[in-house]
Design a protein around this motif. Sequence first.
Motif, PDB file in Angstrom:
ATOM      1  N   VAL A 184       4.199   1.965 -12.270  1.00 53.71           N
ATOM      2  CA  VAL A 184       5.065   2.027 -11.091  1.00 53.71           C
ATOM      3  C   VAL A 184       6.515   2.144 -11.554  1.00 53.71           C
ATOM      4  O   VAL A 184       6.968   1.374 -12.403  1.00 53.71           O
ATOM      5  N   PHE A 185       7.233   3.111 -10.983  1.00 51.84           N
ATOM      6  CA  PHE A 185       8.613   3.355 -11.368  1.00 51.84           C
ATOM      7  C   PHE A 185       9.537   3.257 -10.165  1.00 51.84           C
ATOM      8  O   PHE A 185       9.173   3.656  -9.052  1.00 51.84           O
ATOM      9  N   PRO A 202       0.837  -1.189   0.000  1.00 49.58           N
ATOM     10  CA  PRO A 202       0.000   0.000   0.000  1.00 49.58           C
ATOM     11  C   PRO A 202       0.874   1.242   0.000  1.00 49.58           C
ATOM     12  O   PRO A 202       2.081   1.192   0.256  1.00 49.58           O
ATOM     13  N   VAL A 203       0.271   2.390  -0.294  1.00 50.67           N
ATOM     14  CA  VAL A 203       0.992   3.647  -0.220  1.00 50.67           C
ATOM     15  C   VAL A 203       1.377   3.909   1.228  1.00 50.67           C
ATOM     16  O   VAL A 203       0.565   3.781   2.138  1.00 50.67           O
ATOM     17  N   GLU A 209       2.742   9.308  -6.636  1.00 52.66           N
ATOM     18  CA  GLU A 209       2.745   9.258  -5.177  1.00 52.66           C
ATOM     19  C   GLU A 209       3.750   8.197  -4.738  1.00 52.66           C
ATOM     20  O   GLU A 209       4.077   7.284  -5.497  1.00 52.66           O
ATOM     21  N   PRO A 210       4.266   8.294  -3.519  1.00 52.07           N
ATOM     22  CA  PRO A 210       5.194   7.266  -3.045  1.00 52.07           C
ATOM     23  C   PRO A 210       4.489   5.927  -2.870  1.00 52.07           C
ATOM     24  O   PRO A 210       3.333   5.883  -2.451  1.00 52.07           O
ATOM     25  N   VAL A 211       5.150   4.852  -3.223  1.00 53.41           N
ATOM     26  CA  VAL A 211       4.701   3.511  -2.861  1.00 53.41           C
ATOM     27  C   VAL A 211       5.470   3.097  -1.620  1.00 53.41           C
ATOM     28  O   VAL A 211       4.911   2.921  -0.549  1.00 53.41           O
ATOM     29  N   ILE A 248       7.590   4.669  -6.900  1.00 52.39           N
ATOM     30  CA  ILE A 248       6.479   5.616  -6.946  1.00 52.39           C
ATOM     31  C   ILE A 248       5.435   5.104  -7.924  1.00 52.39           C
ATOM     32  O   ILE A 248       5.750   4.334  -8.840  1.00 52.39           O
ATOM     33  N   ARG A 249       4.176   5.510  -7.718  1.00 51.75           N
ATOM     34  CA  ARG A 249       3.063   5.080  -8.581  1.00 51.75           C
ATOM     35  C   ARG A 249       2.419   6.304  -9.221  1.00 51.75           C
ATOM     36  O   ARG A 249       2.150   7.304  -8.551  1.00 51.75           O
TER      37      ARG A 249
END
Length: 301
Positions: A239-240, A31-32, A281-283, A268-269
């Motif tokens: 996702v990167f 989850p984030v 946003e951060p993953v 990050i997504r």
Amino acid sequence: MNRFFCLLVLAAGLLAGCGPGPRFQYHDVPPVTELRAPIPDVAPREIATRMSSRAMQLKKRIAIARFGDIGWVDDIPFKRDDEIVAKAGGPEHVTEMLINELLKTGRFDIVERKNIEDVLKEMKFGETRWVEKTSAAKAGEVLGAQCIVMASLGVRTDAAGYVAAFIRMVDVATSRITAAVMGVGPDVQAAFAAAASELVKASAPSPWVARIVKVGDRDGKKEIIIDSGKDLGVKTDDVFAVFSLGEPIKAPDTDRVIGYRENGAGMIRVTEVKDGYSVAEPVELTAEIKPGDLVRPATDK
């Protein structure tokens, strides 16, 4: 009958467990989380599988250098011939021909050529297989390109009578020459078409790379902006992996830069995609991320 069926299912499960296992320990899609949350040692299986496929669909943003700026030619039977360029209409015309053939492949997005000659002259492209990281970073910022393409026309020394197009591609994120190809044909356009096709194949293994341009907060949540969007094929939920380039690695005999250490910072997504940029946003992150950090598709490779 039911008992027999259960035994079959149990046996199948045991046999599956005895087969060769995955190369990595995978995890469920996380989850984030807040900054500095722990990160899995590899991308989750769902992410890795999907992003491996997505990586092949993302376009590379390239800038075309002044025609003829190819630097050294290493172990390739190619001889530059400016007469061929002149007969084909001059450097500007043949550059447009090259751009058209590259666009036809559907694998590249080409940026405007403003100021590229001055930038490349300062970077001294073509003198070695690598250039200094600071110069490469400047090229990425000034040109807005992931790669720089240099080309020249001439003849193949072992195939007299045919036009040869030689193309070299440089990744501005790492400053490394990632592809050097040659296409041969009965005329300039055919040579460019052959070279463009070879460039697609040769550049495929080199990772698609984008850059973080802004990190901030929005509605109490961390927001990351990357410099790639719909124009390059980025999609929501991509996702990167985020990483920064560390200190240069130099050859002890010549002090020549041969590479850079990569420091991973997490994943990050993408949440929103626009023309020219995307919002993410951060993953899960293991380090502070900042403008200038690089991102590439999160896979298990």
